[in-house]
Write a protein that holds these residues in place. Structure first.
Motif, PDB file in Angstrom:
ATOM      1  N   ARG A 118       0.828  -1.213   0.000  1.00 18.82           N
ATOM      2  CA  ARG A 118       0.000   0.000   0.000  1.00 18.82           C
ATOM      3  C   ARG A 118       0.860   1.261   0.000  1.00 18.82           C
ATOM      4  O   ARG A 118       0.537   2.247  -0.648  1.00 18.82           O
ATOM      5  CB  ARG A 118      -0.911  -0.034   1.229  1.00 18.82           C
ATOM      6  N   PHE A 119       1.977   1.206   0.749  1.00 16.79           N
ATOM      7  CA  PHE A 119       2.839   2.387   0.851  1.00 16.79           C
ATOM      8  C   PHE A 119       4.014   2.346  -0.127  1.00 16.79           C
ATOM      9  O   PHE A 119       4.965   3.110   0.018  1.00 16.79           O
ATOM     10  CB  PHE A 119       3.352   2.548   2.288  1.00 16.79           C
ATOM     11  N   ASP A 120       3.940   1.439  -1.072  1.00 20.28           N
ATOM     12  CA  ASP A 120       4.943   1.364  -2.132  1.00 20.28           C
ATOM     13  C   ASP A 120       6.357   1.145  -1.575  1.00 20.28           C
ATOM     14  O   ASP A 120       7.318   1.751  -2.042  1.00 20.28           O
ATOM     15  CB  ASP A 120       4.892   2.660  -2.970  1.00 20.28           C
ATOM     16  N   LEU A 121       6.445   0.299  -0.566  1.00 19.45           N
ATOM     17  CA  LEU A 121       7.763   0.013   0.035  1.00 19.45           C
ATOM     18  C   LEU A 121       8.171  -1.453  -0.140  1.00 19.45           C
ATOM     19  O   LEU A 121       9.220  -1.864   0.357  1.00 19.45           O
ATOM     20  CB  LEU A 121       7.742   0.339   1.541  1.00 19.45           C
ATOM     21  N   ALA A 140       7.469   4.170   6.664  1.00 20.18           N
ATOM     22  CA  ALA A 140       7.775   2.963   7.453  1.00 20.18           C
ATOM     23  C   ALA A 140       7.378   3.164   8.909  1.00 20.18           C
ATOM     24  O   ALA A 140       6.851   2.254   9.560  1.00 20.18           O
ATOM     25  CB  ALA A 140       9.269   2.652   7.350  1.00 20.18           C
ATOM     26  N   GLN A 141       7.597   4.374   9.414  1.00 22.29           N
ATOM     27  CA  GLN A 141       7.210   4.669  10.801  1.00 22.29           C
ATOM     28  C   GLN A 141       5.701   4.600  10.968  1.00 22.29           C
ATOM     29  O   GLN A 141       5.205   4.123  11.990  1.00 22.29           O
ATOM     30  CB  GLN A 141       7.672   6.079  11.173  1.00 22.29           C
ATOM     31  N   ILE A 142       5.002   5.079   9.959  1.00 24.71           N
ATOM     32  CA  ILE A 142       3.533   5.040  10.036  1.00 24.71           C
ATOM     33  C   ILE A 142       3.054   3.585  10.027  1.00 24.71           C
ATOM     34  O   ILE A 142       2.171   3.202  10.791  1.00 24.71           O
ATOM     35  CB  ILE A 142       2.918   5.870   8.884  1.00 24.71           C
ATOM     36  N   ILE A 143       3.697   2.766   9.180  1.00 28.56           N
ATOM     37  CA  ILE A 143       3.343   1.337   9.163  1.00 28.56           C
ATOM     38  C   ILE A 143       3.572   0.734  10.547  1.00 28.56           C
ATOM     39  O   ILE A 143       2.731   0.011  11.079  1.00 28.56           O
ATOM     40  CB  ILE A 143       4.173   0.574   8.100  1.00 28.56           C
ATOM     41  N   ASN A 144       4.714   1.059  11.142  1.00 31.70           N
ATOM     42  CA  ASN A 144       5.022   0.522  12.464  1.00 31.70           C
ATOM     43  C   ASN A 144       3.979   0.952  13.500  1.00 31.70           C
ATOM     44  O   ASN A 144       3.655   0.204  14.420  1.00 31.70           O
ATOM     45  CB  ASN A 144       6.421   0.992  12.891  1.00 31.70           C
ATOM     46  N   THR A 145       3.432   2.134  13.317  1.00 27.50           N
ATOM     47  CA  THR A 145       2.455   2.656  14.280  1.00 27.50           C
ATOM     48  C   THR A 145       1.106   1.953  14.179  1.00 27.50           C
ATOM     49  O   THR A 145       0.432   1.766  15.190  1.00 27.50           O
ATOM     50  CB  THR A 145       2.272   4.184  14.048  1.00 27.50           C
ATOM     51  N   PRO A 158       2.697  13.611  11.332  1.00 24.03           N
ATOM     52  CA  PRO A 158       2.648  12.466  10.401  1.00 24.03           C
ATOM     53  C   PRO A 158       3.013  12.798   8.964  1.00 24.03           C
ATOM     54  O   PRO A 158       3.329  11.900   8.193  1.00 24.03           O
ATOM     55  CB  PRO A 158       1.186  12.015  10.496  1.00 24.03           C
ATOM     56  N   PHE A 159       2.967  14.090   8.588  1.00 24.41           N
ATOM     57  CA  PHE A 159       3.159  14.416   7.173  1.00 24.41           C
ATOM     58  C   PHE A 159       4.561  14.934   6.850  1.00 24.41           C
ATOM     59  O   PHE A 159       4.824  15.327   5.715  1.00 24.41           O
ATOM     60  CB  PHE A 159       2.105  15.453   6.745  1.00 24.41           C
ATOM     61  N   THR A 160       5.443  14.922   7.838  1.00 21.27           N
ATOM     62  CA  THR A 160       6.808  15.398   7.612  1.00 21.27           C
ATOM     63  C   THR A 160       7.469  14.598   6.487  1.00 21.27           C
ATOM     64  O   THR A 160       7.387  13.374   6.460  1.00 21.27           O
ATOM     65  CB  THR A 160       7.645  15.241   8.896  1.00 21.27           C
ATOM     66  N   ALA A 161       8.098  15.308   5.564  1.00 20.19           N
ATOM     67  CA  ALA A 161       8.900  14.716   4.481  1.00 20.19           C
ATOM     68  C   ALA A 161       8.078  13.963   3.441  1.00 20.19           C
ATOM     69  O   ALA A 161       8.645  13.277   2.591  1.00 20.19           O
ATOM     70  CB  ALA A 161       9.978  13.785   5.046  1.00 20.19           C
ATOM     71  N   ASP A 163       5.582  13.724   0.143  1.00 17.36           N
ATOM     72  CA  ASP A 163       5.127  14.489  -1.019  1.00 17.36           C
ATOM     73  C   ASP A 163       3.587  14.458  -1.038  1.00 17.36           C
ATOM     74  O   ASP A 163       2.956  13.737  -0.259  1.00 17.36           O
ATOM     75  CB  ASP A 163       5.745  13.900  -2.301  1.00 17.36           C
ATOM     76  N   PRO A 164       2.966  15.255  -1.909  1.00 16.92           N
ATOM     77  CA  PRO A 164       1.487  15.329  -1.892  1.00 16.92           C
ATOM     78  C   PRO A 164       0.807  13.967  -2.065  1.00 16.92           C
ATOM     79  O   PRO A 164      -0.225  13.705  -1.438  1.00 16.92           O
ATOM     80  CB  PRO A 164       1.173  16.261  -3.074  1.00 16.92           C
ATOM     81  N   ILE A 165       1.394  13.108  -2.890  1.00 15.03           N
ATOM     82  CA  ILE A 165       0.753  11.797  -3.117  1.00 15.03           C
ATOM     83  C   ILE A 165       0.779  10.971  -1.833  1.00 15.03           C
ATOM     84  O   ILE A 165      -0.229  10.401  -1.408  1.00 15.03           O
ATOM     85  CB  ILE A 165       1.467  11.035  -4.262  1.00 15.03           C
ATOM     86  N   ASN A 166       1.942  10.940  -1.199  1.00 18.04           N
ATOM     87  CA  ASN A 166       2.051  10.158   0.038  1.00 18.04           C
ATOM     88  C   ASN A 166       1.291  10.816   1.185  1.00 18.04           C
ATOM     89  O   ASN A 166       0.784  10.128   2.062  1.00 18.04           O
ATOM     90  CB  ASN A 166       3.522   9.961   0.399  1.00 18.04           C
ATOM     91  N   THR A 167       1.220  12.156   1.167  1.00 21.44           N
ATOM     92  CA  THR A 167       0.424  12.845   2.181  1.00 21.44           C
ATOM     93  C   THR A 167      -1.032  12.388   2.073  1.00 21.44           C
ATOM     94  O   THR A 167      -1.681  12.085   3.083  1.00 21.44           O
ATOM     95  CB  THR A 167       0.518  14.373   1.981  1.00 21.44           C
ATOM     96  N   GLN A 168      -1.516  12.334   0.839  1.00 22.79           N
ATOM     97  CA  GLN A 168      -2.899  11.888   0.636  1.00 22.79           C
ATOM     98  C   GLN A 168      -3.086  10.441   1.091  1.00 22.79           C
ATOM     99  O   GLN A 168      -4.107  10.088   1.686  1.00 22.79           O
ATOM    100  CB  GLN A 168      -3.268  12.031  -0.855  1.00 22.79           C
ATOM    101  N   LEU A 169      -2.054   9.642   0.842  1.00 19.51           N
ATOM    102  CA  LEU A 169      -2.090   8.230   1.252  1.00 19.51           C
ATOM    103  C   LEU A 169      -2.264   8.124   2.760  1.00 19.51           C
ATOM    104  O   LEU A 169      -3.070   7.324   3.271  1.00 19.51           O
ATOM    105  CB  LEU A 169      -0.763   7.589   0.828  1.00 19.51           C
TER     106      LEU A 169
END
Lengths: 298, 426
Positions: A118-121, A140-145, A158-161, A163-169
């Motif tokens: 889902r997070f393209d990792l 990765a930190q969000i996944i861990n949470t 949560p939105f540090t670093a 980009d807009p696409i991942n922010t929306q994710l």
């Protein structure tokens, strides 16, 4: 009982009063914004909630009472700074931290697969964490949470670093979790994200809660000192107002003290202005934030 | 699976998968064993190329040598020297040719003026700083017997005028056994390297390194987790005591493995490379010393690794590791210095005995004394008991320091704060 109830907590370090008097409650299944300028005491408040620090005064109730070891598995916490092992592979890091949250390795692996996709990792799972970009590490930190499906999430910036696409994710994930009944406390400086996501907020300044409640109610509370007007012709000058902004033909008029929106409307009608739009301007969270903090400084 | 076991397994696997750790822990001792094995094999091959009929043990210890007797002194070869192991040559040129052909390992020249000057020349193709002076005792004995007109009994008395017998009530010290050996019958053991005397000191160094390395893993681990903020996540996942226990055991096993590897390598080197180092064939590491070594390592690790974990808990960042390490490891260093001074002079004097019982210095000083030998059995037992008690007290104290509030406080490290925290006053 609410998942979190903070009542008049205080905490100091040496000569610094980090938190002087903060109280708020977080309701079940809401996204709650914990706001404040830098050094206001947000992180210390979070650490008081999580029982990392003991309050000198006041009480904290988390998931119906004081913090216990068993409750740790029901909470997801993401600190603002890095919180991952840098020198091991991403999947090993997340598997280890997941098992410490009470999941079996099989459970972790199943859930991890889904989140990494889902997070393209997924393609980066074998890379060392330090080899990942900041945005990837943030994801990765969000996944861990969220990996252990906690009922309470406390997430700092949560939105540090991202980009807009991942922010929306991440925003989609947070809204999805809220819809599933998860309670989320979010500390951030990105006020537009607060506007979009939060149901209620508390604003902390100099260790005290200075603003607290439902976000829409707060915005309405701080509205009334400005109106938005669009007229068919030229906008005449109205006593007790000042034009502060014009955008696409709409004027924002700031009202002088003692001037009400009704008086402005009456004045416009009296001058036979052909109105296309007249509405009370609702301030942005950012504006409220600045106004409250500046008032506090005075 | 309990969270403690997860921590233990994670620490063990993470540590053992580091290349640098594997290299230092297993690569270097393995390489040392291989080097000594190869040298030992090569030496064995050289000896076997000499056409002599001797037992394997003797052939690895003695080489065939030659001599050129310009003084005309040698008529008899003493019975202690195996036949055909000291071959006469009429001149130096022949002896040199035999040496170059590999027929002999070395040769002596007894000059014409030997009686007046008392000097003879020993031609040996190699030089090793760890070896003794070859096997020149063969020529020394030969000259002695011949100068005494073949009177072997008189030669024995001259060789060893005082047949001293020492009866020690304590178990016999290991290297003393060689010092007191009956050298009236000359042989390689009497000529063994002085390296033997350094073995206790070497053991003390090894244990100092093992315990320091093992303990350092803890302080680096804890302060590293604090620095990269993982500690804050861990504090929200596991009880601090579970975390400390898992780390202590996991990293303890990770440290024990290289300890065993190094001790095993030392044992193998003594067995394989004794000849290379010119060590007596009888010299071994007794199994009891290996057992005590593991016991004192585990207890020493428990004491110092817990202290290091406590220091790590107080450290705000990794920059202050060296200062904290110095504060914690001072007693061990003191033990090391005492071991250094006492290993050769007075290993069983009052100070070494006291420090070998004192829990903070025992892992070094007791190992040094045990390696020398002659330690009454009650002493290592008492030292181990005191260390176990100390370890329990320190682990309990450090577990109290392993609280989120301490771990995440960010206050600077100081020796005073460390000791106050140990006493539960922070």
């Amino acid at each position: 009982m609410n998942p979190i109830e903070v009542s008049h907590v205080a905490k100091s370090f040496a000569t610094t009063q980090a938190v002087a008097d903060v109280s708020f409650e977080v309701h079940r299944g809401e996204i709650f914004g914990l706001l404040g300028p830098n050094g206001a005491g947000k992180t210390t408040t979070i650490r008081l909630i999580l029982d990392i620090f003991k309050p000198e005064k006041g009480t904290v109730s988390i998931l119906d009472g004081p913090m216990t070891e068993a409750k740790k598995d029901r909470i997801g916490y993401m600190p603002e700074d890095r919180g991952l092992y840098q020198d091991i592979a991403l999947d090993r890091c997340l598997i280890y931290l997941g098992t410490l949250k009470g999941l079996s390795k099989i459970e972790v692996l199943n859930r991890l697969e889904e989140y990494l996709e889902r997070f393209d990792l997924a393609d980066h799972r074998k890379k060392k964490v330090e080899e990942l970009s900041k945005g990837m590490q943030q994801k990765a930190q969000i996944i861990n949470t969220v990996l252990h499906h906690p009922e309470l999430i406390i997430i700092d910036e949560p939105f540090t670093a991202l980009d807009p696409i991942n922010t929306q994710l991440v925003k989609d994930l947070m809204q999805e979790l809220r819809n599933q009944g998860t309670t989320i406390i979010m500390s951030t400086h990105q006020m537009h994200q607060v506007e979009e996501l939060c149901d209620r907020i508390v604003l902390i300044d100099e260790g005290r809660d200075v603003l607290y409640g439902n976000l829409e109610a707060i915005r309405r509370q701080y509205s009334g000192n400005a109106v938005l007007v669009r007229a068919a012709g030229e906008l005449p000058s109205i006593a007790g107002t000042e034009i502060v902004r014009q955008h696409n033909g709409t004027f924002k008029l700031k009202l002088a003290e003692g001037t009400s929106p009704q008086e402005v409307l009456s004045g416009l009608i009296a001058q036979e202005v052909l109105l296309e739009k007249f509405e009370i301007a609702i301030p942005s969270v950012s504006e409220i934030f600045i106004r409250v903090v500046e008032e506090g400084d005075k | 699976m309990s969270k403690t076991v997860h921590v233990l397994r994670h620490e063990l696997v993470t540590t053992l998968s580091r290349r640098s750790f594997l290299l230092v822990s297993f690569g270097i001792p393995l390489a040392a064993v291989l080097i000594f094995a190869v040298i030992s094999i090569l030496r064995s091959d050289t000896s076997s190329s000499v056409d002599v009929s001797m037992s394997m043990e003797e052939s690895t210890e003695l080489e065939v040598e030659g001599y050129v007797d310009q003084a005309g002194l040698i008529d008899i070869i003493p019975e202690q020297i195996p036949s055909d192991y000291l071959l006469p040559y009429s001149n130096e040129e022949q002896a040199q040719k035999a040496l170059e052909a590999g027929e002999i390992g070395a040769y002596y020249i007894i000059p014409e003026d030997y009686i007046e000057e008392g000097e003879f020349i020993y031609i040996h193709p190699t030089y090793s700083p760890t070896s003794s002076d070859g096997q020149e005792w063969m020529m020394r004995r030969t000259l002695l017997v011949n100068l005494l007109d073949g009177d072997a009994k008189l030669a024995d008395k001259v060789w060893n005028p005082m047949d001293l017998k020492v009866t020690n009530l304590a178990p016999k010290p290991q290297y003393d056994r060689y010092a007191e050996e009956d050298c009236s019958t000359p042989g390689p053991a009497c000529e063994s390297s002085t390296l033997v005397q350094y073995i206790p000191f070497i053991m003390a160094i090894l244990f100092y390194i093992f315990i320091t390395m093992g303990s350092s893993l803890l302080i680096r681990n804890v302060s590293g987790e604090k620095e990269n903020m993982v500690m804050e996540i861990l504090m929200q996942s596991i009880h601090p005591r579970q975390l400390l226990t898992g780390k202590l055991i996991g990293l303890g096993i990770a440290s024990l493995l290289p300890t065993i590897a190094w001790l095993g390598a030392s044992y193998a080197i003594l067995r394989l490379g004794g000849g290379v180092l010119n060590l007596p064939a009888e010299l071994t590491i007794p199994p009891s010393l290996l057992v005590w070594g593991i016991v004192f390592f585990i207890l020493g690790y428990a004491v110092y690794a817990s202290l290091m974990a406590g220091a790590g808990a107080l450290l705000p960042n990794m920059k202050e590791i060296s200062q904290a390490t110095w504060v914690v490891m001072m007693p061990l260093m003191a033990g090391y210095i005492v071991a250094l001074m006492a290993s050769g002079e007075a290993p069983h004097a009052a100070l070494p005995i006291a420090l070998s019982l004192f829990p903070l210095t025992a892992p070094i000083v007791m190992i040094m004394r045990l390696t020398i030998g002659g330690v009454p059995l009650w002493q290592p037992f008492l030292a181990a008991g005191l260390m176990a008690l100390t370890a329990v007290l320190i682990v309990r104290s450090v577990a109290n320091m392993f609280r989120a509030q301490t771990l995440l406080s960010g206050q600077p490290f100081s020796a005073r704060r460390f000791y106050r925290a140990l006493l539960g006053r922070v």
